[in-house]
Design a protein around this motif. Structure first.
Motif, mmCIF file in Angstrom:
data_model
loop_
_atom_site.group_PDB
_atom_site.id
_atom_site.type_symbol
_atom_site.label_atom_id
_atom_site.label_comp_id
_atom_site.label_asym_id
_atom_site.label_seq_id
_atom_site.Cartn_x
_atom_site.Cartn_y
_atom_site.Cartn_z
ATOM 1 N N HIS A 1 52.774 -3.569 -45.653
ATOM 2 C CA HIS A 1 51.887 -4.668 -46.021
ATOM 3 C C HIS A 1 52.721 -5.810 -46.588
ATOM 4 O O HIS A 1 53.884 -5.601 -46.971
ATOM 5 N N HIS B 1 48.855 0.463 -42.351
ATOM 6 C CA HIS B 1 48.736 -0.824 -43.035
ATOM 7 C C HIS B 1 48.699 -0.682 -44.551
ATOM 8 O O HIS B 1 48.875 -1.674 -45.264
ATOM 9 N N ALA C 1 53.803 -6.187 -39.760
ATOM 10 C CA ALA C 1 52.743 -5.833 -40.705
ATOM 11 C C ALA C 1 53.086 -6.254 -42.123
ATOM 12 O O ALA C 1 52.184 -6.425 -42.961
ATOM 13 N N THR D 1 46.589 0.306 -34.247
ATOM 14 C CA THR D 1 46.108 1.257 -35.245
ATOM 15 C C THR D 1 46.329 2.687 -34.756
ATOM 16 O O THR D 1 46.283 2.969 -33.557
ATOM 17 N N LYS E 1 47.654 -6.097 -36.779
ATOM 18 C CA LYS E 1 46.347 -5.492 -37.043
ATOM 19 C C LYS E 1 45.740 -4.850 -35.795
ATOM 20 O O LYS E 1 44.863 -3.996 -35.895
ATOM 21 N N GLU E 2 46.206 -5.266 -34.614
ATOM 22 C CA GLU E 2 45.663 -4.727 -33.359
ATOM 23 C C GLU E 2 46.180 -3.323 -33.067
ATOM 24 O O GLU E 2 45.627 -2.627 -32.208
ATOM 25 N N PHE F 1 51.739 -10.823 -38.519
ATOM 26 C CA PHE F 1 50.828 -10.063 -39.376
ATOM 27 C C PHE F 1 49.472 -9.888 -38.694
ATOM 28 O O PHE F 1 48.895 -8.790 -38.691
ATOM 29 N N ASP F 2 48.968 -10.967 -38.080
ATOM 30 C CA ASP F 2 47.675 -10.883 -37.392
ATOM 31 C C ASP F 2 47.754 -9.951 -36.179
ATOM 32 O O ASP F 2 46.834 -9.157 -35.933
ATOM 33 N N ARG F 3 48.847 -10.033 -35.434
ATOM 34 C CA ARG F 3 48.978 -9.185 -34.246
ATOM 35 C C ARG F 3 49.129 -7.711 -34.630
ATOM 36 O O ARG F 3 48.610 -6.828 -33.930
#
Length: 381
Positions: free
Chosen positions: A186, A182, A304, A364, A361-362, A357-359
Motif C-alpha cells: 500500500h 493490498h 500498489a 486481485t 487495483k485490477e 496504483f489505480d491499475r
C-alpha cells in the motif's frame, strides 16, 4: 464427484520457501482468497511444511491442513516424496483434484492433477540459467503439459509461449493473473518510509529500488551500470538499493566494482515483509529491467505502493504494467537515458505513481482464485 457439487482439492504447498518469495506470495495469496469461497466453490485440503501448518490453519479455518514429513523441507526429499507420498496423501484425504503450484507434479497421482507453470523463460531465455536448472525445469514443464489435466499460467504471454514453443494444447491452459495483497502492499505512511530509511542508513538521500531475486534474467548488472551512468554527474545522486535474495549472477559483483566511489549502492539482502511498502513506496523509481517474466509480481507490488515503475516490454510485463509504467530496454545505455529522464521529471513520476496504483487495483487474488476453482472443477469432471 457429484454433478454440481464442489470438488475436493488437495493443494501441495510444500514448495513454499521460508523467505516468502514469488511462489510463496502466489500460494499465500491464492489460499487466502480461497478461504472466502470454501463451502461454495471448493472443498480444500492443504499439505504444507511443518513451519507453515499454523499459518495456513489460521488462514483456512474451514480447510484440512496437513503437515508434510519433516524431511520434505529439503528439496531432493520433497521431489521424491511428491512422487510417492503425495499421491498416497491425496488418496487418504479423498482428493478429487491435486493441485501442484510450482511446475512439478506426481507422474501417477491417482486423481486428476492441475499444475501451475509460472513462465516459459527456461525456453525463451535459456542463456540466463545454468545447465542443471534449465534442464530440470524444461523437463518439469514438458511433463506438466503432458500429464496434467489442466495447466494454470499467470499471463497470456506465458500461455502463448507454451503453445508456440511446445505445441501445448490451448484448450487445457487457464490464465489466472496473480493478485496483490493490498493490505500488505500500500502507499506507505511517512513513518513506514522513515523506518526503512533508518534501517538502511539512507538518511535523506533519494534512492532507486530493485526488489527480486538476483538471477541473470533479472538484468541487475545492467541496472547497476545504467543507474551509475544516469546519476554519476548529479550534485545529489540518488542511491541504488538492490534488495532480495542473493541469486547466482556473478556479473553483479563485476558491475558493482565499476561503480564510481562517490555513488552509493546498497545490497541489504532480504527485507522484512512489513518493510516492503516503506521500501518500495519511498523510492523515487522502482526499476525492474528484466529480460522477461512469466508475470512480474515485483512491478505489481511496486505499483500498489504508488511507486513509479521502470521496466521492459518483454513477455508478460506489458500485461501487468500497461500504460501505467515507463518502459526501457535491457541495454545499460538505454536504462541510463530512461532512468535519468524519469528522475528529472517529477510530474511524470507522480502521474505514473497514480496510474500504477489505480491499475494495481485490477489485480486481485479473489479473481485468481475464481479461475483456479473453475479449472479444478473442469479437471474433476
Amino acid at each position: 464427484m457429484t454433478p454440481g457439487s464442489p470438488p475436493r482439492v488437495l493443494v501441495d504447498a510444500t514448495s513454499v520457501p521460508a523467505d516468502r518469495g514469488g511462489v510463496g506470495r502466489y500460494v499465500d495469496g491464492l489460499l487466502g482468497a480461497l478461504a472466502k469461497v470454501i463451502g461454495s466453490g471448493v472443498e480444500l485440503a492443504v499439505v504444507a511444511l511443518r513451519t507453515d501448518v499454523e499459518r495456513y490453519g489460521r488462514m483456512l479455518p474451514a480447510a484440512e491442513v496437513i503437515a508434510a514429513p519433516a524431511a520434505v523441507a529439503h528439496r531432493p526429499a520433497r521431489l521424491a516424496w511428491e512422487q510417492t507420498g503425495l499421491p498416497l496423501l491425496a488418496q487418504q484425504v479423498g482428493a478429487e483434484v491435486l493441485h501442484s503450484p510450482f511446475y512439478t507434479c506426481p507422474l501417477r497421482a491417482g486423481c486428476p492433477v492441475t499444475v501451475t507453470v509460472h513462465d516459459a523463460t527456461f525456453f525463451t531465455e535459456p542463456e540466463h540459467y545454468d545447465k542443471s536448472r534449465r534442464t530440470f525445469f524444461r523437463s518439469a514443464i514438458k511433463t506438466a503439459l503432458r500429464r496434467a489435466e489442466r495447466v494454470i499460467v499467470p499471463s497470456k504471454a506465458t500461455r502463448d509461449e507454451l503453445i508456440r514453443l511446445l505445441d501445448a494444447d490451448p484448450t487445457r491452459i487457464d490464465v489466472a493473473y496473480h493478485g496483490v495483497d493490498h493490505a500488505a502492499f500500500h502507499p506507505p505512511t511517512d513513518e513506514e518510509k522513515a523506518r526503512v530509511r533508518a534501517r538502511l542508513g539512507l538518511g535523506s538521500s533519494g534512492y532507486v529500488a530493485f526488489l527480486g531475486a538476483k538471477e541473470p534474467r533479472k538484468n541487475v548488472p545492467n541496472l547497476i551500470r545504467g543507474w551509475a551512468q544516469a546519476v554519476r554527474d548529479r550534485t545529489d545522486p540518488p542511491a541504488l538499493v538492490i534488495a532480495g535474495g542473493q541469486g547466482h549472477d556473478d556479473d553483479i559483483d563485476r558491475a558493482v566494482a565499476e561503480v564510481p566511489a562517490h555513488l552509493r549502492l546498497l545490497r541489504p539482502g532480504y527485507l522484512r515483509y512489513a518493510d516492503l511498502p516503506g521500501f518500495l513506496g519511498g523510492a523515487l523509481v522502482a526499476a525492474y529491467p528484466s529480460y522477461g517474466e512469466g508475470f512480474g509480481l515485483p512491478i505489481l507490488e511496486a505499483m500498489a505502493c504508488a511507486t513509479p515503475v521502470l521496466t521492459t516490454p518483454r513477455l508478460s510485463l506489458p500485461e501487468v504494467g500497461g500504460d501505467a509504467v515507463a518502459y526501457t530496454s535491457e541495454d545499460p545505455a538505454q536504462i541510463a537515458a530512461d532512468l535519468g529522464a524519469l528522475l528529472d521529471d517529477e510530474a511524470r513520476r507522480l502521474s505514473l505513481a497514480k496510474a500504477g496504483f489505480d491499475r494495481a487495483k485490477e489485480f486481485t487474488w479473489e479473481s485468481s482464485a475464481e479461475v483456479h476453482v473453475a479449472a479444478w472443477s473442469r479437471a474433476a469432471s
